[in-house]
Design an enzyme around this catalytic site. Structure first.
Site, PDB file in Angstrom:
ATOM      1  N   GLY A  45       0.912  -1.028  -0.098  1.00 41.61           N
ATOM      2  CA  GLY A  45       0.399   0.425  -0.152  1.00 41.61           C
ATOM      3  C   GLY A  45       0.722   0.300  -0.162  1.00 41.61           C
ATOM      4  O   GLY A  45       2.337   1.363   0.178  1.00 41.61           O
ATOM      5  N   LYS A  79      -0.400   0.288   7.187  1.00 42.14           N
ATOM      6  CA  LYS A  79       0.343  -1.079   6.797  1.00 42.14           C
ATOM      7  C   LYS A  79       0.774  -1.568   8.124  1.00 42.14           C
ATOM      8  O   LYS A  79       0.425  -1.843   8.812  1.00 42.14           O
ATOM      9  CB  LYS A  79       1.251  -0.783   6.020  1.00 42.14           C
ATOM     10  CG  LYS A  79       0.387  -1.129   4.218  1.00 42.14           C
ATOM     11  CD  LYS A  79       1.432  -0.723   3.346  1.00 42.14           C
ATOM     12  CE  LYS A  79       2.921  -0.292   2.972  1.00 42.14           C
ATOM     13  NZ  LYS A  79       2.587   1.153   3.403  1.00 42.14           N
ATOM     14  N   ASP A  84      10.350   1.183   5.303  1.00 47.73           N
ATOM     15  CA  ASP A  84      10.612   1.786   6.269  1.00 47.73           C
ATOM     16  C   ASP A  84      12.165   1.915   7.463  1.00 47.73           C
ATOM     17  O   ASP A  84      12.826   2.122   7.207  1.00 47.73           O
ATOM     18  CB  ASP A  84       9.852   2.250   6.980  1.00 47.73           C
ATOM     19  CG  ASP A  84       8.426   2.994   6.065  1.00 47.73           C
ATOM     20  OD1 ASP A  84       8.879   3.717   5.734  1.00 47.73           O
ATOM     21  OD2 ASP A  84       7.223   3.252   7.496  1.00 47.73           O
TER      22      ASP A  84
END
Length: 184
Positions: free
Chosen positions: A10, A16, A37
């Site tokens: 997404g 998420k 990330d």
């Protein structure tokens, strides 16, 4: 077959990370989580903002170079190896390259049972979350909201525009557990 890997795709600020935390609570057994990330945070500082690494444009665009791609390939293979060793894995990713981004995961996860999950969110809602987070380049959420899903099909799709992370996690978990009773 038992699901070994759950891959969530997404755009930025689509929800998420919240879903991942909820999945770790509602799924039976331990599930390790890895996200785009955390990969970017693990990169050497010299690769952030460099041509060979990853750069973020003022409009929210993202560009990656050869060194980034090489490390990403190693990271992806490493996550697949953990799943092959018996760990339940949840991946939180952003398929900026659409089908090509998914193909790199399909190659790495070959032979494993994978649940592919699309996490959608209205671009304006994601933009509001982006502002509230304060740790994203303005425009990233809007620029990614639709492009990350282009040309892709999923086993499960959830939409966080009006649905909380826990409810989305329960929908996903039902596909993993075969709709076993999940903790309320």
């Amino acid at each position: 077959m038992t699901t070994q890997v759950i891959v969530l795709n997404g755009g930025s600020s689509s929800g998420k990370s919240g879903i991942v935390r909820c999945l770790q609570e509602v799924l039976p057994g331990p599930w390790m989580a890895f996200g785009a990330d955390s990969f970017v945070e693990a990169l050497p500082a010299k690769l952030r903002g460099s041509e060979g690494g990853i750069t973020f444009a003022a409009d929210g665009g993202v560009s990656v170079g050869a060194e980034f791609r090489a490390l990403d390939a190693a990271w992806t293979e490493g996550i697949a190896a953990m799943a092959r060793a018996g760990a339940g894995i949840i991946v939180d990713d952003v398929f900026l390259g659409g089908a090509a981004s998914r193909q790199r995961w399909e190659k790495a996860l070959a032979g494993l049972t994978v649940l592919w999950v699309g996490v959608r969110c209205d671009a304006e809602v994601a933009a509001g979350r982006e502002i509230a987070r304060g740790d994203r380049v303005k425009g990233m959420a809007v620029s990614q909201a639709l492009v990350v899903h282009e040309g892709l099909g999923y086993d499960v799709e959830v939409d966080t525009t009006h649905t909380e992370s826990l409810e989305c996690a329960r929908v996903i978990a039902a596909h993993v557990t075969g709709a076993l009773a999940l903790p309320e």
